[in-house]
Design an enzyme around this catalytic site. Structure first.
Site, PDB file in Angstrom:
ATOM      1  N   SER A 131       0.823  -1.213   0.000  1.00 34.27           N
ATOM      2  CA  SER A 131       0.000   0.000   0.000  1.00 34.27           C
ATOM      3  C   SER A 131       0.853   1.257   0.000  1.00 34.27           C
ATOM      4  O   SER A 131       1.947   1.278   0.575  1.00 34.27           O
ATOM      5  CB  SER A 131      -0.875  -0.016   1.260  1.00 34.27           C
ATOM      6  OG  SER A 131      -1.498   1.224   1.436  1.00 34.27           O
ATOM      7  N   TYR A 144      -2.201   0.059  10.313  1.00 34.90           N
ATOM      8  CA  TYR A 144      -2.245  -0.472   8.948  1.00 34.90           C
ATOM      9  C   TYR A 144      -0.995  -0.060   8.164  1.00 34.90           C
ATOM     10  O   TYR A 144      -0.330  -0.893   7.540  1.00 34.90           O
ATOM     11  CB  TYR A 144      -3.511   0.035   8.252  1.00 34.90           C
ATOM     12  CG  TYR A 144      -3.646  -0.389   6.816  1.00 34.90           C
ATOM     13  CD1 TYR A 144      -4.128  -1.651   6.487  1.00 34.90           C
ATOM     14  CD2 TYR A 144      -3.286   0.464   5.768  1.00 34.90           C
ATOM     15  CE1 TYR A 144      -4.257  -2.043   5.166  1.00 34.90           C
ATOM     16  CE2 TYR A 144      -3.410   0.081   4.450  1.00 34.90           C
ATOM     17  CZ  TYR A 144      -3.898  -1.167   4.151  1.00 34.90           C
ATOM     18  OH  TYR A 144      -4.011  -1.572   2.841  1.00 34.90           O
TER      19      TYR A 144
HETATM   20  N1  LIG Z   1      -8.897  -1.066  -0.685  1.00 37.06           N
HETATM   21  C1  LIG Z   1      -7.840  -0.281  -0.663  1.00 37.06           C
HETATM   22  O1  LIG Z   1      -7.938   0.946  -0.736  1.00 37.06           O
HETATM   23  C2  LIG Z   1      -6.464  -0.864  -0.564  1.00 37.06           C
HETATM   24  C3  LIG Z   1      -5.369  -0.004  -0.726  1.00 37.06           C
HETATM   25  C4  LIG Z   1      -4.084  -0.535  -0.645  1.00 37.06           C
HETATM   26  C5  LIG Z   1      -3.909  -1.883  -0.399  1.00 37.06           C
HETATM   27  N2  LIG Z   1      -4.999  -2.675  -0.218  1.00 37.06           N
HETATM   28  C6  LIG Z   1      -4.755  -4.066   0.110  1.00 37.06           C
HETATM   29  O2  LIG Z   1      -5.456  -4.890  -0.794  1.00 37.06           O
HETATM   30  C7  LIG Z   1      -5.738  -6.141  -0.157  1.00 37.06           C
HETATM   31  C8  LIG Z   1      -7.204  -6.494  -0.365  1.00 37.06           C
HETATM   32  O3  LIG Z   1      -7.980  -5.494   0.276  1.00 37.06           O
HETATM   33  P1  LIG Z   1      -9.469  -5.152  -0.167  1.00 37.06           P
HETATM   34  O4  LIG Z   1      -9.504  -3.708  -0.413  1.00 37.06           O
HETATM   35  O5  LIG Z   1      -9.943  -6.098  -1.204  1.00 37.06           O
HETATM   36  O6  LIG Z   1     -10.216  -5.419   1.215  1.00 37.06           O
HETATM   37  P2  LIG Z   1     -11.590  -6.161   1.537  1.00 37.06           P
HETATM   38  O7  LIG Z   1     -12.591  -5.878   0.489  1.00 37.06           O
HETATM   39  O8  LIG Z   1     -11.878  -5.780   2.952  1.00 37.06           O
HETATM   40  O9  LIG Z   1     -11.194  -7.706   1.450  1.00 37.06           O
HETATM   41  C9  LIG Z   1     -10.269  -8.246   2.333  1.00 37.06           C
HETATM   42  C10 LIG Z   1     -10.122  -9.714   2.026  1.00 37.06           C
HETATM   43  O10 LIG Z   1      -9.134 -10.254   2.931  1.00 37.06           O
HETATM   44  C11 LIG Z   1      -9.716 -11.386   3.557  1.00 37.06           C
HETATM   45  N3  LIG Z   1      -9.162 -11.659   4.873  1.00 37.06           N
HETATM   46  C12 LIG Z   1      -9.153 -10.867   5.967  1.00 37.06           C
HETATM   47  N4  LIG Z   1      -8.571 -11.497   7.003  1.00 37.06           N
HETATM   48  C13 LIG Z   1      -8.201 -12.721   6.546  1.00 37.06           C
HETATM   49  C14 LIG Z   1      -7.576 -13.837   7.125  1.00 37.06           C
HETATM   50  N5  LIG Z   1      -7.227 -13.857   8.420  1.00 37.06           N
HETATM   51  N6  LIG Z   1      -7.329 -14.927   6.353  1.00 37.06           N
HETATM   52  C15 LIG Z   1      -7.698 -14.923   5.040  1.00 37.06           C
HETATM   53  N7  LIG Z   1      -8.331 -13.925   4.447  1.00 37.06           N
HETATM   54  C16 LIG Z   1      -8.572 -12.821   5.179  1.00 37.06           C
HETATM   55  C17 LIG Z   1     -11.203 -11.051   3.651  1.00 37.06           C
HETATM   56  O11 LIG Z   1     -11.930 -12.212   3.923  1.00 37.06           O
HETATM   57  P3  LIG Z   1     -13.377 -12.163   4.677  1.00 37.06           P
HETATM   58  O12 LIG Z   1     -14.400 -11.895   3.606  1.00 37.06           O
HETATM   59  O13 LIG Z   1     -13.503 -13.502   5.297  1.00 37.06           O
HETATM   60  O14 LIG Z   1     -13.321 -11.062   5.692  1.00 37.06           O
HETATM   61  C18 LIG Z   1     -11.409 -10.487   2.257  1.00 37.06           C
HETATM   62  O15 LIG Z   1     -11.510 -11.505   1.315  1.00 37.06           O
HETATM   63  C19 LIG Z   1      -5.350  -5.975   1.309  1.00 37.06           C
HETATM   64  O16 LIG Z   1      -4.061  -6.509   1.525  1.00 37.06           O
HETATM   65  C20 LIG Z   1      -5.315  -4.467   1.473  1.00 37.06           C
HETATM   66  O17 LIG Z   1      -4.466  -4.042   2.511  1.00 37.06           O
HETATM   67  C21 LIG Z   1      -6.269  -2.208  -0.310  1.00 37.06           C
END
Ligand SMILES: NC(=O)c1ccc[n+]([C@@H]2O[C@H](COP(=O)([O-])OP(=O)(O)OC[C@H]3O[C@@H](n4cnc5c(N)ncnc54)[C@H](OP(=O)(O)O)[C@@H]3O)[C@@H](O)[C@H]2O)c1
Length: 237
Positions: A131, A144
């Site tokens: 990120s 985070y």
């Molecule tokens: N969205 C942003 O703005 C952004 C920016 C920079 C980086 N990222 C990174 O992108 C990645 C995906 O984020 P997202 O935006 O798609 O978030 P999201 O929509 O909240 O999805 C998070 C995913 O991670 C899974 N997860 C959480 N804890 C877990 C665990 N203990 N074991 C296995 N799976 C787990 C969740 O599963 P459940 O459905 O079971 O909760 C869900 O599938 C993350 O690493 C995040 O830090 C996101």
């Protein structure tokens, strides 16, 4: 490395960016796409193979590796937020422990567990979803941002450790993306499908670090300036 013909495993692939990566992998002609998720019940999407994995649970990770013992491309995507007031919030330590367990220790655990499998393949890779928050202090994202900075550093250490076995490690630095994680934030956000596409293009072009958006590129650029983005955070970044 080409996504076409590869066997992909993505953590946190039931929704958000992980699901976008899974769909994109399929669209690019991956031979098999394992969609890792905490709860497989109810997930049914043609072409995606659901595999139970909780990245905080070593037994669950070991079972997933057994089930997906032919993986050639791992995407460490699972991640959580966890907001606080700022770096002085009393809950920073407690929230950081929970966030680190997924965003840092989870990446270590899953990478180490899949490494011997990736070693079997002549062409293999790992994409770690990082990120812009590694480089930009955002007060409410303190735990985070720190966890992603740790995951970034681990990514660089991992790349060295896997070099000899020929596994490429790509750091994908991402700004705000339109997923559940940012649902409450009224800010410009990237489309998850675009982020997944850019990530795979970066891998295929042989890049080791991919900066998805302009903001991330400006931030990275500023690191060597007299006033890096992390010293005087500016809305510009
Ligand atoms: N969205 C942003 O703005 C952004 C920016 C920079 C980086 N990222 C990174 O992108 C990645 C995906 O984020 P997202 O935006 O798609 O978030 P999201 O929509 O909240 O999805 C998070 C995913 O991670 C899974 N997860 C959480 N804890 C877990 C665990 N203990 N074991 C296995 N799976 C787990 C969740 O599963 P459940 O459905 O079971 O909760 C869900 O599938 C993350 O690493 C995040 O830090 C996101």
């Amino acid at each position: 490395m080409k996504v076409q013909g590869s066997i992909v495993f993505i953590t946190g692939a039931n929704r958000g960016l992980g699901l976008a990566f899974a769909r994109q992998a399929r669209a690019l002609g991956a031979a098999k796409v394992y969609a890792g998720m905490r709860k497989v019940e109810g997930f049914d999407e043609s072409g995606l193979i659901p595999v139970q994995i909780d990245v905080t649970d070593p037994q669950s990770v070991a079972a997933a590796v057994l089930q997906a013992a032919d993986v050639t491309l791992l995407v460490n995507n699972a991640g959580i937020g966890g907001s606080v007031r700022d770096a002085l919030d009393d809950h920073v330590e407690e929230v950081s422990r929970a966030v680190f367990e997924v965003n840092y220790h989870g990446v270590v655990r899953v990478s180490q567990s899949f490494a011997p499998i990736l070693a079997r393949s002549e062409e293999a890779g790992i994409i770690n979803i990082l990120s812009n928050a590694s480089w930009l202090p955002v007060p409410f994202l303190t735990p985070y941002g720190v966890s992603k900075a740790a995951a970034w550093s681990y990514t660089n250490h991992l790349r060295l450790a896997l070099k000899q076995q020929g596994t490429r490690v790509v750091a994908l630095h991402v700004g705000y993306v339109d997923t559940d994680l940012t649902a409450g934030l009224n800010l410009p956000k990237s489309n998850p499908d675009d982020v997944a596409r850019i990530g795979f293009v970066g891998l295929e072009e042989g890049r080791l670090e991919v900066l998805v958006d302009e903001k991330g590129q400006r931030l990275k650029h500023s690191l060597s300036s007299n006033l890096p983005g992390y010293v005087e955070p500016d809305p510009y970044y």
